[in-house]
Design a protein around this motif. Structure first.
Motif, short mmCIF file in Angstrom:
data_model
loop_
_atom_site.label_atom_id
_atom_site.label_comp_id
_atom_site.label_asym_id
_atom_site.label_seq_id
_atom_site.Cartn_x
_atom_site.Cartn_y
_atom_site.Cartn_z
N ALA A 152 41.19 18.17 6.57
CA ALA A 152 41.03 18.49 8.00
C ALA A 152 40.77 17.21 8.76
N LEU B 248 39.23 16.71 12.22
CA LEU B 248 38.57 17.29 13.38
C LEU B 248 37.28 16.52 13.65
N THR C 272 33.50 15.81 14.46
CA THR C 272 32.29 16.54 14.08
C THR C 272 31.01 16.00 14.71
N GLN D 179 35.08 11.91 13.86
CA GLN D 179 34.89 12.63 12.60
C GLN D 179 34.13 11.74 11.62
N ASP E 210 32.23 13.57 9.20
CA ASP E 210 32.08 14.52 8.11
C ASP E 210 33.47 14.90 7.60
N HIS E 211 33.64 14.84 6.29
CA HIS E 211 35.00 14.92 5.73
C HIS E 211 35.06 15.84 4.53
N ALA F 46 41.07 25.32 9.54
CA ALA F 46 40.02 24.29 9.56
C ALA F 46 39.30 24.37 10.90
N THR G 170 35.37 23.45 13.20
CA THR G 170 34.05 22.80 13.33
C THR G 170 33.22 23.68 14.25
N LEU H 189 31.92 21.13 9.05
CA LEU H 189 33.37 21.13 8.89
C LEU H 189 33.71 22.18 7.84
#
Length: 259
Positions: free
Chosen positions: A208, A210, A212, A221, A223-224, A241, A243, A254
């Motif tokens: 994803a 996005l 966060t 982003q 956070d992964h 996906a 958030t 996430l």
């Protein structure tokens, strides 16, 4: 299968600065994750009501399998020391990461990462926060080999350093450690790196992309959920996906759905 990662800020709300167990339960329940990686996790800390936050979150998800891995004994930003062994700090405040699974766990694995040797500026939210020059703390990687309907799966939770460059070294170290465990492999966590850098340094595939952070209006982003391309075809494709907003933390969780 739903995967999620959430930097909890030890369950604290930015609205009132409190850690409320019921609010924490509601925030985790709303994620409805089959695998949940948690960062900035307290155990036996006064500031979070002496909760075992990982166990508390696992109960909220009705997940039988969970583990907490301490990165330090004490409280980051105040007084803390590195662990000298995995069972160090018994009866003392601890801080680290947690990993929760609704799927059975075949084995648990812990990898420790040393702290950066220099202080670095970081923004700390809330009263008394702001831009502070902080000493880095040691980090920890908590991995589990799961039995899933799709076969064995390695998942790992971590929270890397905020010190630029040092977090890049740590990410490469994490990837090397996880390659010793069965594929497919998925890394979840706050890597303190933007999306492009995390993908380039790890050579793993983002599930994803996005923003966060910060939670109110995410712009970056940090956070992964990254997947090793090796044998990734054994898992279902990503179907969603998100958030979602939360009542706790300065990060958004996430969440990725597979299949």
């Amino acid at each position: 299968m739903r995967l999620a990662t959430f930097n909890l800020l030890h369950g604290r709300s930015l609205t009132d600065g409190l850690v409320d167990p019921d609010r924490l339960t509601a925030a985790v329940t709303a994620l409805d994750a089959d695998v949940l990686a948690l960062q900035e996790v307290d155990r036996d800390q006064t500031r979070s009501g002496n909760l075992d936050i990982t166990a508390h979150a696992a109960r909220a998800l009705h997940a039988a399998h969970h583990r907490f891995a301490a990165a330090v004994v004490g409280t980051p930003g105040e007084q803390f020391r590195p662990l000298t062994h995995d069972d160090d700090g018994h009866g003392e405040p601890l801080y680290g990461v947690g990993l929760i699974s609704r799927h059975p766990v075949r084995s648990w694995h812990v990898t420790r990462l040393r702290a950066a040797p220099v202080r670095s500026p970081i923004y700390v939210p809330g009263p008394g926060g702001g831009l502070l020059l902080l000493r880095d703390e040691p980090r920890v990687v908590l991995a589990a080999v799961l039995d899933t309907p799709h076969g064995p799966l390695t998942v790992a939770a971590t929270h890397l350093s905020f010190v630029p460059g040092w977090n890049a070294w740590q990410l490469r170290r994490v990837v090397r450690a996880l390659r010793a465990l069965p594929a497919p492999r998925i890394l979840l966590g706050d890597l303190n790196l933007p999306a492009g850098a995390a993908a380039t340094l790890s050579r793993w595939r983002p599930l994803a992309r996005l923003a966060t952070y910060p939670a109110g209006q995410p712009r970056v982003q940090l956070d992964h959920i990254l997947a090793d391309p090796h044998h990734l075809d054994r898992l279902p494709p990503v179907t969603a996906a998100t958030t979602p907003p939360s009542t706790i933390s300065d990060h958004r969780p996430l969440v990725v759905d597979l299949g």
